[in-house]
Scaffold this motif. Structure first.
Motif: not given
Length: 90
Positions: A10-21
């Motif tokens: 889970i990474e921090r983004g400008a408008k929330g959090f993104g998830v990558i696998f």
């Protein structure tokens, strides 16, 4: 049915959090909060694995968490195991 756990970042983004696998390129999710991103990750993973099976794509085994090297371009908030039922090809 066997259960597997794929590592998610889970990474921090400008408008929330993104998830990558890391094991599943193209499988992503997001959320406005860290908790929402974590909840959405399970649904994204399940759908992605079902689609891979339907198309006959090879489904990789989950990586060991210790084998995943940090990417300096990703602002990691956390890593977590995301549960899924093991999907077999149709």
């Amino acid at each position: 049915m066997a259960t597997v756990h794929y590592p998610a970042i889970i990474e921090r983004g400008a408008k929330g959090f993104g998830v990558i696998f890391p094991d599943l390129p193209g499988c992503t999710s997001a959320g406005k909060t860290l908790q929402e991103a974590a909840r959405n990750a399970e649904e994204a993973l399940g759908g992605h694995l079902v689609a891979m099976a339907a198309y006959g794509d090879p489904i990789p085994d989950p990586s060991d968490f210790d084998a995943i090297v940090a990417d300096p371009d990703i602002k990691e908030a956390t890593r977590l195991p995301v549960r899924s039922v093991r999907v077999e090809h149709a």
